[in-house]
Design a protein around this motif. Structure first.
Motif, PDB file in Angstrom:
ATOM      1  N   VAL A  30       0.839  -1.202   0.000  1.00 23.62           N
ATOM      2  CA  VAL A  30       0.000   0.000   0.000  1.00 23.62           C
ATOM      3  C   VAL A  30       0.875   1.253   0.000  1.00 23.62           C
ATOM      4  N   ASN A  31       1.936   1.259   0.793  1.00 17.49           N
ATOM      5  CA  ASN A  31       2.855   2.405   0.806  1.00 17.49           C
ATOM      6  C   ASN A  31       3.455   2.660  -0.577  1.00 17.49           C
ATOM      7  N   THR A  32       3.655   1.595  -1.338  1.00 16.50           N
ATOM      8  CA  THR A  32       4.353   1.729  -2.618  1.00 16.50           C
ATOM      9  C   THR A  32       3.413   2.040  -3.781  1.00 16.50           C
ATOM     10  N   ILE A  33       2.296   1.309  -3.896  1.00 11.93           N
ATOM     11  CA  ILE A  33       1.431   1.513  -5.075  1.00 11.93           C
ATOM     12  C   ILE A  33       0.040   2.036  -4.716  1.00 11.93           C
ATOM     13  N   GLY A  34      -0.209   2.307  -3.428  1.00 10.91           N
ATOM     14  CA  GLY A  34      -1.506   2.852  -3.027  1.00 10.91           C
ATOM     15  C   GLY A  34      -2.509   1.770  -2.653  1.00 10.91           C
ATOM     16  N   HIS A  35      -3.616   2.196  -2.047  1.00 14.98           N
ATOM     17  CA  HIS A  35      -4.589   1.255  -1.492  1.00 14.98           C
ATOM     18  C   HIS A  35      -5.358   0.504  -2.570  1.00 14.98           C
ATOM     19  N   ARG A  36      -5.925   1.218  -3.529  1.00 13.89           N
ATOM     20  CA  ARG A  36      -6.779   0.569  -4.521  1.00 13.89           C
ATOM     21  C   ARG A  36      -5.991  -0.410  -5.402  1.00 13.89           C
ATOM     22  N   ALA A  37      -4.818   0.025  -5.871  1.00 15.85           N
ATOM     23  CA  ALA A  37      -4.013  -0.869  -6.710  1.00 15.85           C
ATOM     24  C   ALA A  37      -3.600  -2.105  -5.918  1.00 15.85           C
ATOM     25  N   SER A  38      -3.287  -1.936  -4.631  1.00 15.71           N
ATOM     26  CA  SER A  38      -2.911  -3.078  -3.785  1.00 15.71           C
ATOM     27  C   SER A  38      -4.080  -4.029  -3.611  1.00 15.71           C
ATOM     28  N   GLU A  39      -5.248  -3.456  -3.352  1.00 17.82           N
ATOM     29  CA  GLU A  39      -6.445  -4.278  -3.142  1.00 17.82           C
ATOM     30  C   GLU A  39      -6.690  -5.198  -4.342  1.00 17.82           C
ATOM     31  N   GLN A  40      -6.590  -4.592  -5.515  1.00 18.35           N
ATOM     32  CA  GLN A  40      -6.835  -5.359  -6.741  1.00 18.35           C
ATOM     33  C   GLN A  40      -5.704  -6.363  -6.987  1.00 18.35           C
ATOM     34  N   ALA A  41      -4.456  -5.905  -6.887  1.00 13.11           N
ATOM     35  CA  ALA A  41      -3.314  -6.773  -7.207  1.00 13.11           C
ATOM     36  C   ALA A  41      -3.179  -7.914  -6.196  1.00 13.11           C
ATOM     37  N   LEU A  42      -3.450  -7.639  -4.924  1.00 17.61           N
ATOM     38  CA  LEU A  42      -3.325  -8.694  -3.912  1.00 17.61           C
ATOM     39  C   LEU A  42      -4.435  -9.730  -4.061  1.00 17.61           C
TER      40      LEU A  42
END
Lengths: 194, 194, 194
Positions: free
Chosen positions: A86-98
């Motif tokens: 989340v620190n690196t790519i942000g919350h939304r991108a992390s949510e989707q990528a994870l």
């Protein structure tokens, strides 16, 4: 310091031990100043190491992928890795990528902010070196305190919950269903290569 | 309200005092509704003022730079400024920019999200005015409560730790090593101009 | 599951009740796995539903808008909606969009990250279906635990403060000044249509 474990640089126990020893040596070396670069294919473990670096350079090779694909193996990225994502790519991108277990090819990794530069494979070393020079040109003390200010909260949270997290992971990963899920993924990888 | 201290609009004690008095007057003026714009070259202090505005317009002049270059002076941006930076451009961009002490030229400032618009120098005033009109067209009460909801956590954290932060900064900046570092930076600036 | 309340699909009490009953049925259906898509014009309430989905597909129709326009009605988005907005499009974009009550046309919604895909109107259904297939191809258990890890903090905060928030909203919205503000907005909408 280079990590080499051909052909895929898998993070074996030997390689990880070697890495930890090397990092401890570097910590004791007062001339060391903490900038690390990375390149190459980095699913899961490789991505974790990359995320802990100050800066990420990836070779523009269509075969390379970087990301956290835990869900595809039926397991879950630990909270401290999620925090760093989340620190690196942000919350939304992390949510989707994870959730999707996304492994990003170079251009997409650059776009989502998972790497800072994508360069031709034969320029990875030189780019890494000149990037490192740029970071080391900043007064050390101020740069390190600033880095600490940015990463301390996340690191503290990891330290505070490390034992509980380790126990959780061990009991989770030992379940029959998870073992089967991991086996199925390994089987799929083997078939792709065979 | 305009800030003028030619040639570089340095934030002298006089200028800051004038600014504080003007802001207090504005707070007491019930018709004032809190939208401020900014333009021009803004390293460090100028950037802080810009970050506290609702909207940032920067002149497209290749000589202008905006950002927080504290590390280059051997000092560290305070936590409340870091918080505001993260709120504005995100965690990863802040981590990199704060460590490197990056001062962004207009196009890069726009891309990273540090300013909202970059316009030709002779259109800064008119763009600022029409942008301000757009914000003031929103029902005041709702807009102000919404702004409060977005910024309260960061502002509260600053207020809670203000005294400790001030003492920290004073004792840090009075150290011999830091004074030398600041002197070296000033010397470099002087040589560049000379 | 489709929501239909022509011509504008307003979230009437009837439609919301129907939605809640349908979601409760889905929760009891063990084969359901939690991916929902959305499309069409979504101001305020429609945007809330969209934000709670795993993925958002919007039809490329210049008449469609998505966003939270509460301030334009003289009211304030509740904190839990603000939290979800920040999680989706980041702090700075939320601050600006919430204060201005921005409703984004498709291209801008895509750019700010409020929707994940914009496709021609006749491809919304098929895109939604293939996107859903992509999410459901991930091992369920791992995907759901990961989603929980990403959204739990925000959801918990909502649950913890739900009663206070409801009381706040009711007393706020019953004020004479707010009722007048809402009436004025409705009047403006009516004139635009007439």
């Amino acid at each position: 310091m280079k990590l080499r474990n051909p052909p895929v640089n898998a993070l074996s126990l030997e390689l990880l031990t070697e890495l930890v020893i090397s990092l401890e040596k570097l910590e004791n070396d007062k001339t060391f100043r903490g900038v690390i670069l990375t390149s190459g294919a980095c699913p899961a473990g490789g991505c974790i190491i990359a995320l802990s670096c100050d800066c990420r350079v990836l070779a523009d090779n269509p075969k390379y992928r970087i990301g956290l694909n835990e869900t595809l193996l039926g397991i879950i990225a630990p909270f401290w890795l999620k925090d760093t994502y989340v620190n690196t790519i942000g919350h939304r991108a992390s949510e989707q990528a994870l959730q999707l277990g996304s492994l990003f090819p170079p251009a997409e990794a650059l776009q989502v902010g998972l790497v800072d530069q994508v360069v031709p494979e034969d320029q990875v070393q030189s780019t890494a070196r000149s990037e490192m020079a740029r970071w080391l040109a900043v007064p050390d003390h101020a740069r390190q305190l600033t880095k600490n200010m940015m990463r301390k909260a996340t690191a503290d949270r990891l330290l505070r919950q490390r034992d509980a997290d380790t126990q959780n992971f061990v009991s989770f990963v030992c379940r029959d269903s998870i073992q089967k899920s991991l086996q199925a993924y390994m089987e799929k990888l083997r078939q792709r290569k065979g």
